[in-house]
Write a protein that holds these residues in place. Structure first.
Motif, mmCIF file in Angstrom:
data_model
loop_
_atom_site.group_PDB
_atom_site.id
_atom_site.type_symbol
_atom_site.label_atom_id
_atom_site.label_comp_id
_atom_site.label_asym_id
_atom_site.label_seq_id
_atom_site.Cartn_x
_atom_site.Cartn_y
_atom_site.Cartn_z
ATOM 1 N N VAL A 235 0.834 -1.208 0.000
ATOM 2 C CA VAL A 235 0.000 0.000 0.000
ATOM 3 C C VAL A 235 0.869 1.259 0.000
ATOM 4 C CG1 VAL A 235 -1.606 1.356 1.397
ATOM 5 C CG2 VAL A 235 -2.010 -1.077 1.056
ATOM 6 N N THR A 236 1.960 1.212 0.773
ATOM 7 C CA THR A 236 2.839 2.386 0.865
ATOM 8 C C THR A 236 3.617 2.612 -0.420
ATOM 9 O OG1 THR A 236 3.089 2.062 3.259
ATOM 10 C CG2 THR A 236 4.745 3.420 2.145
ATOM 11 N N LEU A 237 4.243 1.555 -0.963
ATOM 12 C CA LEU A 237 5.076 1.712 -2.147
ATOM 13 C C LEU A 237 4.258 1.968 -3.407
ATOM 14 C CD1 LEU A 237 7.929 -0.909 -1.626
ATOM 15 C CD2 LEU A 237 7.798 1.468 -0.916
ATOM 16 N N SER A 238 3.000 1.550 -3.386
ATOM 17 C CA SER A 238 2.141 1.839 -4.543
ATOM 18 C C SER A 238 1.509 3.219 -4.434
ATOM 19 C CB SER A 238 1.045 0.777 -4.663
ATOM 20 O OG SER A 238 0.204 0.771 -3.518
ATOM 21 N N THR A 239 1.863 3.966 -3.383
ATOM 22 C CA THR A 239 1.412 5.348 -3.114
ATOM 23 C C THR A 239 -0.081 5.443 -2.842
ATOM 24 O OG1 THR A 239 0.995 6.002 -5.424
ATOM 25 C CG2 THR A 239 3.250 6.226 -4.621
ATOM 26 N N VAL A 240 -0.740 4.310 -2.536
ATOM 27 C CA VAL A 240 -2.161 4.359 -2.171
ATOM 28 C C VAL A 240 -2.312 4.980 -0.789
ATOM 29 C CG1 VAL A 240 -4.235 3.008 -1.735
ATOM 30 C CG2 VAL A 240 -2.717 2.392 -3.624
ATOM 31 N N GLY A 241 -1.564 4.415 0.172
ATOM 32 C CA GLY A 241 -1.492 5.011 1.499
ATOM 33 C C GLY A 241 -2.814 5.184 2.207
ATOM 34 N N PHE A 242 -3.477 4.070 2.580
ATOM 35 C CA PHE A 242 -4.761 4.169 3.283
ATOM 36 C C PHE A 242 -4.619 4.811 4.655
ATOM 37 C CE2 PHE A 242 -5.776 0.359 0.553
ATOM 38 C CZ PHE A 242 -6.628 1.055 -0.296
ATOM 39 N N GLY A 243 -3.462 4.658 5.291
ATOM 40 C CA GLY A 243 -3.247 5.257 6.596
ATOM 41 C C GLY A 243 -3.743 4.424 7.758
ATOM 42 N N VAL B 132 13.005 1.967 7.560
ATOM 43 C CA VAL B 132 12.765 0.867 6.618
ATOM 44 C C VAL B 132 11.804 1.322 5.530
ATOM 45 C CG1 VAL B 132 11.643 -1.384 6.351
ATOM 46 C CG2 VAL B 132 13.295 -1.024 8.187
ATOM 47 N N THR B 133 10.776 2.042 5.917
ATOM 48 C CA THR B 133 9.800 2.551 4.959
ATOM 49 C C THR B 133 10.453 3.518 3.971
ATOM 50 O OG1 THR B 133 8.061 2.373 6.653
ATOM 51 C CG2 THR B 133 7.582 3.716 4.707
ATOM 52 N N VAL B 134 11.262 4.428 4.486
ATOM 53 C CA VAL B 134 11.969 5.382 3.624
ATOM 54 C C VAL B 134 12.906 4.638 2.664
ATOM 55 C CG1 VAL B 134 13.674 7.242 3.597
ATOM 56 C CG2 VAL B 134 11.816 7.283 5.271
ATOM 57 N N ALA B 135 13.658 3.678 3.196
ATOM 58 C CA ALA B 135 14.602 2.930 2.364
ATOM 59 C C ALA B 135 13.877 2.147 1.269
ATOM 60 C CB ALA B 135 15.429 1.975 3.232
ATOM 61 N N ALA B 136 12.723 1.577 1.609
ATOM 62 C CA ALA B 136 11.952 0.814 0.626
ATOM 63 C C ALA B 136 11.449 1.722 -0.493
ATOM 64 C CB ALA B 136 10.779 0.115 1.307
#
Length: 280
Positions: free
Chosen positions: A197-205, A217-221
């Motif tokens: 969800v995060t890397l696909s920029t959907v970002g439901f939160g 880790v999230t930033v690095a990914a």
């Protein structure tokens, strides 16, 4: 590579070992390739399964499987180093480094008597996710146990593997750092969902990192996705762009790949005289 083992022509034991670990054509070579592929799938599967709540007996079985496969991979690593033409180059080879790093946490429990709970938490657990990188060894060239693929197909496979690897490694590391403190992360599946969800920029939160390592880790990914995926995709585009060209090297400047009807090098103008059928 030929289909006959060097042992049949008087090769040394090192030659035989190196041949079968690289071979894709003989029955033995194919069996080794398929066995290593299946073992690696199980190895990765065990890592994922251990993040779920299962019976103690099943957890014990997972540990036995993981320990057994780790020993097999250790033997494979030692054989590769032994059979290599340059053992130093093999030790510092990227694939060999990943092979060894993937089994270190398990070997630490077996050899150094590190508690299993320690190997399954924090930094050591995060190291175990690199075992998915072992799959890159199967894409080092166009030859596979099922046959030979084109360069374009191989690059598409590498792109898909890169995407899956980024998702898996990021999810595994995110789980390792977050599952004890983040109420939204209970299993690897939760971490994988967050990563996709995060890397696909959907970002439901609905899930957010609560630890500092989890945030990094999230930033690095995200950075890895931005850099590696377009890089792999560009190789595919370049390959498609050369589909209609002929691999002829200019004797003057060394430029390769020219148009089918080219008579002169487009870089230096040197005569190359490619054959071209006017009926095409």
């Amino acid at each position: 590579m030929g289909s006959h083992a060097p042992g049949s022509h008087g090769g040394t034991l090192r030659d035989v070992i190196r041949f079968y670990l690289l071979d894709h054509k003989t029955i033995v070579g194919k069996a080794i390739d398929i066995s290593l592929l299946v073992l690696n799938l199980v190895f990765v599967g065990v890592f994922v399964a251990e993040t779920y709540s299962v019976a103690a007996s099943l957890q014990s079985m997972f540990w036995v499987i993981e320990a057994g496969i780790s020993v097999i991979f250790l033997v494979e690593y030692l054989l590769r180093v032994y059979g290599a033409r340059s053992r130093l180059d093999e030790i510092f080879n990227f694939y060999s480094f990943v092979d060894l790093l993937a089994i270190l946490p398990t070997l630490a429990v077996l050899v150094l008597s590190v508690p299993a709970a320690t190997a399954n938490s924090g930094f050591l657990r995060s190291i175990r996710v690199v075992r998915v990188l072992r799959f890159y060894r199967f894409t080092r060239d166009e030859e596979f146990f099922f046959g030979t693929v084109s360069v374009g197909t191989l690059r598409v496979m590498k792109l898909l593997l890169t995407v899956l690897t980024i998702f898996f490694v990021a999810a595994g590391m995110f789980y390792s750092f977050e599952h004890e403190l983040n109420p939204g992360i209970n299993t690897f599946g939760d971490a994988f969902y967050f990563t996709v969800v995060t890397l696909s920029t959907v970002g439901f939160g609905d899930i957010v990192p609560v630890t500092q390592p989890g945030r990094w880790v999230t930033v690095a990914a995200i950075l890895a996705g931005i850099i590696l995926i377009p890089w792999q995709a560009s190789k595919i585009v370049k390959e498609w762009g050369h589909r209609d060209k002929v691999n002829v090297v200019c004797e003057n400047c060394g430029l390769a790949y020219h148009d089918r009807d080219a008579s002169h090098c487009k870089s230096c103008g040197h005569v190359i005289y490619q054959e071209f059928d006017s009926r095409e």
